[in-house]
Every structure is written in C-alpha cells, then in structure tokens.
Design a protein around this motif. Structure first.
Motif, PDB file in Angstrom:
ATOM      1  N   GLU A 201       0.819  -1.205   0.000  1.00  0.00           N
ATOM      2  CA  GLU A 201       0.000   0.000   0.000  1.00  0.00           C
ATOM      3  C   GLU A 201       0.859   1.264   0.000  1.00  0.00           C
ATOM      4  N   TYR A 202       2.088   1.162   0.539  1.00  0.00           N
ATOM      5  CA  TYR A 202       3.005   2.305   0.512  1.00  0.00           C
ATOM      6  C   TYR A 202       3.244   2.784  -0.916  1.00  0.00           C
ATOM      7  N   PHE A 203       3.403   1.848  -1.844  1.00  0.00           N
ATOM      8  CA  PHE A 203       3.744   2.225  -3.215  1.00  0.00           C
ATOM      9  C   PHE A 203       2.649   3.088  -3.838  1.00  0.00           C
ATOM     10  N   GLU A 204       1.410   2.697  -3.619  1.00  0.00           N
ATOM     11  CA  GLU A 204       0.280   3.447  -4.164  1.00  0.00           C
ATOM     12  C   GLU A 204       0.221   4.850  -3.581  1.00  0.00           C
ATOM     13  N   VAL A 205       0.403   4.946  -2.256  1.00  0.00           N
ATOM     14  CA  VAL A 205       0.325   6.252  -1.587  1.00  0.00           C
ATOM     15  C   VAL A 205       1.487   7.149  -2.014  1.00  0.00           C
ATOM     16  N   ILE A 206       2.694   6.589  -2.096  1.00  0.00           N
ATOM     17  CA  ILE A 206       3.864   7.374  -2.512  1.00  0.00           C
ATOM     18  C   ILE A 206       3.677   7.906  -3.934  1.00  0.00           C
ATOM     19  N   LYS A 207       3.164   7.070  -4.827  1.00  0.00           N
ATOM     20  CA  LYS A 207       2.911   7.536  -6.194  1.00  0.00           C
ATOM     21  C   LYS A 207       1.947   8.716  -6.204  1.00  0.00           C
ATOM     22  N   LYS A 208       0.903   8.633  -5.400  1.00  0.00           N
ATOM     23  CA  LYS A 208      -0.086   9.713  -5.355  1.00  0.00           C
ATOM     24  C   LYS A 208       0.526  10.993  -4.784  1.00  0.00           C
ATOM     25  N   LEU A 209       1.387  10.844  -3.772  1.00  0.00           N
ATOM     26  CA  LEU A 209       2.063  12.013  -3.209  1.00  0.00           C
ATOM     27  C   LEU A 209       2.962  12.664  -4.253  1.00  0.00           C
ATOM     28  N   GLN A 210       3.688  11.854  -5.000  1.00  0.00           N
ATOM     29  CA  GLN A 210       4.577  12.409  -6.016  1.00  0.00           C
ATOM     30  C   GLN A 210       3.790  13.038  -7.163  1.00  0.00           C
ATOM     31  N   ASP A 211       2.613  12.501  -7.451  1.00  0.00           N
ATOM     32  CA  ASP A 211       1.750  13.119  -8.456  1.00  0.00           C
ATOM     33  C   ASP A 211       1.301  14.508  -8.014  1.00  0.00           C
ATOM     34  N   LYS A 212       1.301  14.733  -6.699  1.00  0.00           N
ATOM     35  CA  LYS A 212       0.937  16.039  -6.144  1.00  0.00           C
ATOM     36  C   LYS A 212       2.150  16.968  -6.048  1.00  0.00           C
ATOM     37  N   GLY A 213       3.295  16.512  -6.561  1.00  0.00           N
ATOM     38  CA  GLY A 213       4.487  17.358  -6.564  1.00  0.00           C
ATOM     39  C   GLY A 213       5.403  17.198  -5.372  1.00  0.00           C
ATOM     40  N   ILE A 214       5.154  16.196  -4.525  1.00  0.00           N
ATOM     41  CA  ILE A 214       5.997  15.961  -3.346  1.00  0.00           C
ATOM     42  C   ILE A 214       7.160  15.044  -3.715  1.00  0.00           C
ATOM     43  N   LEU A 215       8.358  15.428  -3.312  1.00  0.00           N
ATOM     44  CA  LEU A 215       9.547  14.596  -3.496  1.00  0.00           C
ATOM     45  C   LEU A 215       9.616  13.589  -2.355  1.00  0.00           C
ATOM     46  N   PHE A 216       9.652  12.296  -2.677  1.00  0.00           N
ATOM     47  CA  PHE A 216       9.735  11.249  -1.655  1.00  0.00           C
ATOM     48  C   PHE A 216      11.148  10.687  -1.629  1.00  0.00           C
TER      49      PHE A 216
END
Length: 265
Positions: free
Chosen positions: A24-39
């Motif tokens: 589930e981390y992968f899905e959430v991280i992708k969504k955060l990066q789609d919002k412009g957040i650097l992970f």
C-alpha cells in the motif's frame, strides 16, 4: 504546503533487514509524487538494498543511502567521503576492540567485509546489499561510511569510547541496536536532506521526516514535521515534533495518508 517527505527504513517502515514493504506504501507514494511531493528513502543501508525494498517504484523515488552520504535523486547525485587519512586511523582503532566486533566500510554501491567473517557476510547479504569480501579492510580508500557491528549489541562503554576518540572528526552514532556508524563530520541524513532542500528550493517548514533511531536525530532536525515512530529511541522521541504509533502498525503509512488527504481537500 508539504513538498518533501523523507523516511528512514529499518524499524521505521519495516523490521530490521526486512525486504518486504506493505504494498500500500507504493500506491500512496505515487499519489504524493503526483501532487508534486519529493519522496526520499533515507537509510544506513546501501542504495542497492533500499531499491529492492521499493522495487515497484525504485526509479521514481530519491535516496539518502549509507546514512545520508550517498545522495541520488532524479537529476542530482552527490557522495560525501571521509577526510583523507581518517579511515585508515579509524580502522586501526576498530581492529583492536576484541572478539565479537567486526566492521564494514562502505562506498556508494558496495559494502566490504573481512573475508574471514562468513556469518557477518551472510547477514549483510540478507539486506540485499552488494558485498565484497576482502583480505584487509584497512587498506581501502574513498570510504564514505563505516559500521561497527556486534551481534549482542554495541556496549555503551564502546559507544562512549569511540565518541571520545572520534567525535571531533566524525559523526559517531548508534544506528539500531547492533551497529555504530561513523561518517565524515557533519555528513549524515540531516546533511543529506539539507543538500536536497537547497537543490530544490524546499524549506524545513515544507518538509516531513520519519525515523526511529539516534542517527535519525539530524534528519528530524531538518523538518518542521519530524515524527518518531512509537518504537523509537527515547532520544529521538525527545527531538521529534510528535511521536506516532509503532512501526508494526504501519504508522508512517497512516501519516502519509493523512498528508495525502489534506492535499486532496
């Protein structure tokens, strides 16, 4: 507005040396990066090992490997090595500590172990690292991190002795129960975050960080929102903005979901 999320790995996201992250981390991280957040994944582990933990998105995130001394992101890379001569001197001090102790020098993409330490070699391989057994660790060059290891944990007196000997020249910090890490003075996860913040124009007020051990104190120090997981050291909890649930409860995942929900409002 959050622009940067940085998290430790072992005992923050997964148990020590574990390679399987909740998908589930992968899905959430992708969504955060789609919002412009650097992970960014920040760990004492080698970059190769961290990439295996994040395999489905390994090419989409950034890394602070080897305790922050190996920085790799989409358009930027930097390695922070020991000062000339310091590694050879440190090796001499570590080699006389007695039975049970061994140490592992690292440089980007490679860990080195004494060829006689077969059990330790297998332990490091369990992290998914690239490892080279060598006859004489002391003659290596271009080292960026050293990890002192004892299977029963690093005794407090050894930690204090190494700090007395080396704190003027290096950062010396417990990294989990069985490792004591050495990096060039001022070169740690916090410095790695600072380098990324300067490169991308991101402020500490726009940064979230997660950790569990004393070596994460500099990391949390570069983030306004620095979270200690519930199983963290007492020193880290004191340095944190807030203590959240333990790693076993996927506390970081829950907090990332909160951040994502706020962004989607």
């Amino acid at each position: 507005m959050i622009k940067l999320v940085v998290t430790d790995v072992d005992d923050t996201l997964v148990p020590e040396s574990c390679m399987e992250l909740n998908p589930e981390y992968f899905e959430v991280i992708k969504k955060l990066q789609d919002k412009g957040i650097l992970f960014v994944a920040a760990s004492g582990r080698q970059k190769t090992s961290i990439k295996k933990v994040f395999a489905p998105i390994q090419d989409e995130i950034s890394y602070l490997a080897d305790n922050g001394t190996d920085i790799v992101t989409r358009d930027f890379a930097k390695s922070m090595k020991f000062e000339e001569g310091d590694y050879a001197k440190l090796a001499k001090d570590l080699e006389v500590l007695g039975d049970g102790f061994t140490y592992m020098p690292s440089k980007p993409d490679w860990n080195y172990v004494d060829e006689r330490e077969t059990e330790f070699h297998q332990l490091i391989l369990s992290y998914g690292c690239q490892v080279k057994p060598v006859k004489d660790l002391s003659v290596l060059s271009d080292i960026s991190k050293v990890s002192l290891y004892h299977p029963d944990g690093i005794p407090k007196e050894i930690e204090e002795k190494m700090k007395d000997l080396w704190s003027d020249h290096m950062d010396v910090c417990i990294a989990g129960r069985v490792y004591l890490d050495f990096t060039r003075k001022g070169c740690n996860k916090g410095k790695g975050v600072e380098v990324l913040q300067e490169h991308y124009g991101i402020l500490p007020e726009e940064t979230v960080a997660f950790g569990n051990a004393d070596n994460d104190i500099p990391l949390l120090g570069r983030a306004k929102y620095g979270y200690a997981v519930g199983n963290a050291s007492e020193n880290l909890k004191k340095a944190a903005y807030e203590t959240i649930a333990p790693m076993e409860e996927d506390a970081v995942l829950a907090k990332l979901k909160e951040i994502l929900a706020d962004l989607e409002k």
